[in-house]
Enzyme design. Structure first.
Site, PDB file in Angstrom:
ATOM      1  N   SER A 160      52.591  89.235  83.167  1.00 51.11           N
ATOM      2  CA  SER A 160      51.469  90.029  82.384  1.00 51.11           C
ATOM      3  C   SER A 160      51.103  90.378  84.360  1.00 51.11           C
ATOM      4  O   SER A 160      49.789  91.044  84.187  1.00 51.11           O
ATOM      5  CB  SER A 160      50.355  89.191  81.832  1.00 51.11           C
ATOM      6  OG  SER A 160      50.722  89.010  80.704  1.00 51.11           O
ATOM      7  N   CYS A 165      36.961  74.055  70.225  1.00 54.74           N
ATOM      8  CA  CYS A 165      35.818  75.082  69.887  1.00 54.74           C
ATOM      9  C   CYS A 165      34.608  74.505  68.549  1.00 54.74           C
ATOM     10  O   CYS A 165      33.994  74.621  68.918  1.00 54.74           O
ATOM     11  CB  CYS A 165      36.310  76.467  69.413  1.00 54.74           C
ATOM     12  SG  CYS A 165      38.135  76.795  68.115  1.00 54.74           S
ATOM     13  N   SER A 186      39.825  84.817  65.473  1.00 57.27           N
ATOM     14  CA  SER A 186      40.069  84.514  67.751  1.00 57.27           C
ATOM     15  C   SER A 186      40.430  83.107  67.555  1.00 57.27           C
ATOM     16  O   SER A 186      40.770  82.955  69.283  1.00 57.27           O
ATOM     17  CB  SER A 186      39.144  85.324  67.607  1.00 57.27           C
ATOM     18  OG  SER A 186      37.723  84.255  67.470  1.00 57.27           O
ATOM     19  N   LYS A 199      41.160  65.781  65.940  1.00 54.94           N
ATOM     20  CA  LYS A 199      40.162  66.528  67.117  1.00 54.94           C
ATOM     21  C   LYS A 199      38.898  66.396  66.963  1.00 54.94           C
ATOM     22  O   LYS A 199      38.204  65.543  67.827  1.00 54.94           O
ATOM     23  CB  LYS A 199      41.171  67.756  67.332  1.00 54.94           C
ATOM     24  CG  LYS A 199      42.174  67.704  67.813  1.00 54.94           C
ATOM     25  CD  LYS A 199      42.287  70.003  68.747  1.00 54.94           C
ATOM     26  CE  LYS A 199      43.961  69.773  68.967  1.00 54.94           C
ATOM     27  NZ  LYS A 199      43.896  71.578  69.342  1.00 54.94           N
ATOM     28  N   HIS A 237      32.375  80.502  64.268  1.00 51.32           N
ATOM     29  CA  HIS A 237      33.094  79.664  63.572  1.00 51.32           C
ATOM     30  C   HIS A 237      31.362  79.228  63.192  1.00 51.32           C
ATOM     31  O   HIS A 237      30.329  79.109  63.575  1.00 51.32           O
ATOM     32  CB  HIS A 237      33.698  78.845  64.526  1.00 51.32           C
ATOM     33  CG  HIS A 237      34.675  78.700  65.365  1.00 51.32           C
ATOM     34  ND1 HIS A 237      35.462  79.614  64.703  1.00 51.32           N
ATOM     35  CD2 HIS A 237      35.830  77.993  65.460  1.00 51.32           C
ATOM     36  CE1 HIS A 237      37.239  78.749  65.982  1.00 51.32           C
ATOM     37  NE2 HIS A 237      36.690  78.337  65.923  1.00 51.32           N
TER      38      HIS A 237
END
EC number: 1.2.1.11
Length: 340
Positions: free
Chosen positions: A40, A130, A160, A215, A243
């Protein structure tokens, strides 16, 4: 005086969001570097009104840099984070690599900001998963009032969270359903995600739970209170960003829904949208681009002695990842890396 900040993984979804949020929140940056893998190299990314060209992570020297926000996978983090930390740069890592290391603080600033000071043991701070981050923001003020015994959470997590390839898969599968002959087989996910839900996030463990579910259990205990019992079912849904979580809480003491609503309205990082009418709640599409963790559908659970139900929604690329990392950097700057 400001800080020298490196964003590692700057071309990915979370890395780009980190750069956006650093600029939006006017984090005191004297110098910034956008780092990425060699493939990249030279890719342009935005930082406020500036355009940055990515530099090669493999050859970058972290000496003299203050903070590095890492948004790369665990394998690459394992190689590069210790190098940055050894060079004196504090690493704030978004991967799962260090979350369960007892010498690395796992931090959500609205919940356990004091834990940031534990960074000095390894020069590393971990960003939580998240789905955990948004949940504990909502749980902490209620726990302080009535002590949480047990949490049952079902998540509805956007694609995502699996990266750009997963977002492309949802988009292409959706188009393919309406165009004969252009159907797209699953590659990122084990089953079709378009117009479907998948009750598996990450790999299965011997216990029958998935790694994502494990988690949430382990991280809630580390961030908030090891005495809290947590059970989770994590589901991937055909949503691009945001979410959602249905959270059932059992407390040691009675907590009235009206008092809970008032507590959450005053809680840092929380926005209560809770009207008992059609549309009087927040959905994922409405939370995109926002900093807040939204709480709706606050109501008593009559099936247990001291129970509440909540609906919790947040932008997983922001509070679930990039925003939380920048907030950690802000706390670190205020408490440990003071300049000027």
């Amino acid at each position: 005086m400001g800080y020298k900040v490196a964003v590692v993984g700057a071309t990915g979804n979370v890395g780009r969001e980190m750069l956006n949020i650093l600029a939006e929140r006017q984090f005191p940056v004297d110098e910034i570097a956008a780092l990425a893998s060699r493939r990249s190299l030279g890719t342009e990314v935005s930082f406020g009104d500036r355009t940055l060209k990515t530099q090669d992570l493999d050859t970058f020297d972290f000496t003299g840099w203050d903070i590095a926000l890492f948004a790369i996978g665990s394998d690459a983090t394992k190689e590069y984070a210790p190098k940055a930390a050894k060079a004196g740069c504090v690493v704030i890592d978004n991967s799962s690599l260090y979350r369960y290391d007892p010498d690395v603080p796992l931090v959500v600033p609205e919940v356990n900001a004091d834990a940031v000071m534990g960074y000095s043991r390894k020069n590393i701070i971990a960003n939580p998963n998240c789905s955990t981050a948004q949940m504990v923001v909502a749980l902490k003020p209620l726990h302080d009032r009535a002590r949480i015994k047990r949490v049952v959470v079902s998540t509805y997590q956007s694609v995502s969270g699996s990266g750009k390839e997963a977002m492309d898969e949802l988009w292409n599968q959706t188009k393919g359903i309406f165009v004969p002959g252009q159907e797209v087989a699953p590659s990122v996910y084990p089953k079709q995600i378009a117009f479907n839900v998948i009750p598996q996030i990450d790999v299965f463990l011997d216990s029958g739970e998935t790694k994502e579910e494990w988690k949430m259990v382990a991280e809630t205990k580390k961030i908030m209170d090891p005495a809290i019992k947590v059970t989770a079912t994590c589901v991937r849904v055909p949503v691009f960003v945001g979410h959602s979580e249905a959270v059932n809480i059992e407390f040691e003491d009675f907590l009235d829904e009206d008092e809970a609503r008032d507590i959450l309205r005053e809680a840092p990082g929380v926005m209560v949208i809770d009207k008992r009418e059609p549309g009087g709640y927040v959905t994922p599409i409405e939370c995109v681009g926002d900093y807040a963790t939204f709480v709706s559908r606050i109501r008593q659970d009559s099936t247990i002695e001291n129970g509440l139900n909540l609906w919790v929604v947040s932008d997983n690329l922001r509070k679930g990842a990039a925003l939380n990392a920048v907030q950690i950097a802000e706390v670190l700057g205020q408490r440990a890396l003071k300049k000027g």
